[in-house]
Enzyme design. Sequence first.
Site, PDB file in Angstrom:
ATOM      1  N   ASN A  73       0.799  -1.224   0.000  1.00 46.59           N
ATOM      2  CA  ASN A  73       0.000   0.000   0.000  1.00 46.59           C
ATOM      3  C   ASN A  73       0.832   1.275   0.000  1.00 46.59           C
ATOM      4  O   ASN A  73       0.298   2.347  -0.247  1.00 46.59           O
ATOM      5  CB  ASN A  73      -0.917  -0.032   1.235  1.00 46.59           C
ATOM      6  N   TYR A 139       3.743  10.094 -11.752  1.00 48.68           N
ATOM      7  CA  TYR A 139       2.850   9.354 -10.855  1.00 48.68           C
ATOM      8  C   TYR A 139       1.997   8.367 -11.648  1.00 48.68           C
ATOM      9  O   TYR A 139       1.858   7.199 -11.279  1.00 48.68           O
ATOM     10  CB  TYR A 139       1.968  10.349 -10.103  1.00 48.68           C
ATOM     11  N   LYS A 143       1.891   4.217 -11.376  1.00 44.44           N
ATOM     12  CA  LYS A 143       0.661   3.480 -11.083  1.00 44.44           C
ATOM     13  C   LYS A 143       0.299   2.521 -12.218  1.00 44.44           C
ATOM     14  O   LYS A 143      -0.163   1.402 -11.971  1.00 44.44           O
ATOM     15  CB  LYS A 143      -0.476   4.458 -10.798  1.00 44.44           C
ATOM     16  N   ILE A 172     -10.251   9.014  -2.181  1.00 44.79           N
ATOM     17  CA  ILE A 172     -10.598   8.411  -0.895  1.00 44.79           C
ATOM     18  C   ILE A 172     -10.225   9.381   0.215  1.00 44.79           C
ATOM     19  O   ILE A 172      -9.178  10.037   0.156  1.00 44.79           O
ATOM     20  CB  ILE A 172      -9.856   7.070  -0.688  1.00 44.79           C
ATOM     21  N   THR A 174      -8.471  10.384   2.894  1.00 46.89           N
ATOM     22  CA  THR A 174      -7.243  10.028   3.607  1.00 46.89           C
ATOM     23  C   THR A 174      -6.476  11.311   3.923  1.00 46.89           C
ATOM     24  O   THR A 174      -6.761  12.372   3.352  1.00 46.89           O
ATOM     25  CB  THR A 174      -6.340   9.132   2.743  1.00 46.89           C
TER      26      THR A 174
END
Length: 232
Positions: A73, A139, A143, A172, A174
């Site tokens: 993660n 990025y 991914k 999300i 976070t």
Amino acid sequence: MGRDTCLALARAGARVVLGNRTASAGQALAEDIVAAGGQALFRSTDVSRAEDCEALVQLAMNHYGRVDGAFNNAGLQREFNDLHETPVEDLSEVIDINLKGVLYMMKYEAAAMLRSGGGAIVNNASIFALKAMPKTAYYVAAKHGIVGATRAAALDYATRGIRINAVCPGPIKTPSFDRVTNGDEHLYDDGVPMQRIGRPAEVTAAVLWLLSTQSSYVTGATLSVDGGMSAE
């Protein structure tokens, strides 16, 4: 997402071995799990260092004798920039942690699982493993690489009892999301077909399913947890 998944795994009876770069947060999480009656070990881990990844897996083997499941993660994102304006340091750090870190962890996890008789690995990718976004080429590349590595590794171990899949979360709630949005939970609602951001527990549910025997015929898959974004 990592914290929520660790807590859920512990509640489900798993013996949790966790690692991250922030020792205080990782140790606190392990202590929270133990205080709630679970089992947990923590090791300060920088996944961009192969030796740290190997040591984390070895910690599990030394204490529990096996590795049955893994959730990779760790990840980060730096400033939004056109590629020609992206600092080399940012580019290297994101590739090292987001992509090479997953490869390192899978390398040592798979070796341990072969000794344990099999297992399941879940890699956290991103909605941007499936689509692109401006000013994040480094990025997005990392991914996308996670999804490719997941699929290829799944083929390597398909007949050896190891399943490897990826989750691709959308926005999300976070701490890293809050840093980007300055805490505005609704900033990106219009970009999500369900008109809301997700919660860590919604990603955790997908991860636990992929780690469980309920998904015994699923490998090399990418499971989107994104409110419909990847369907557009």
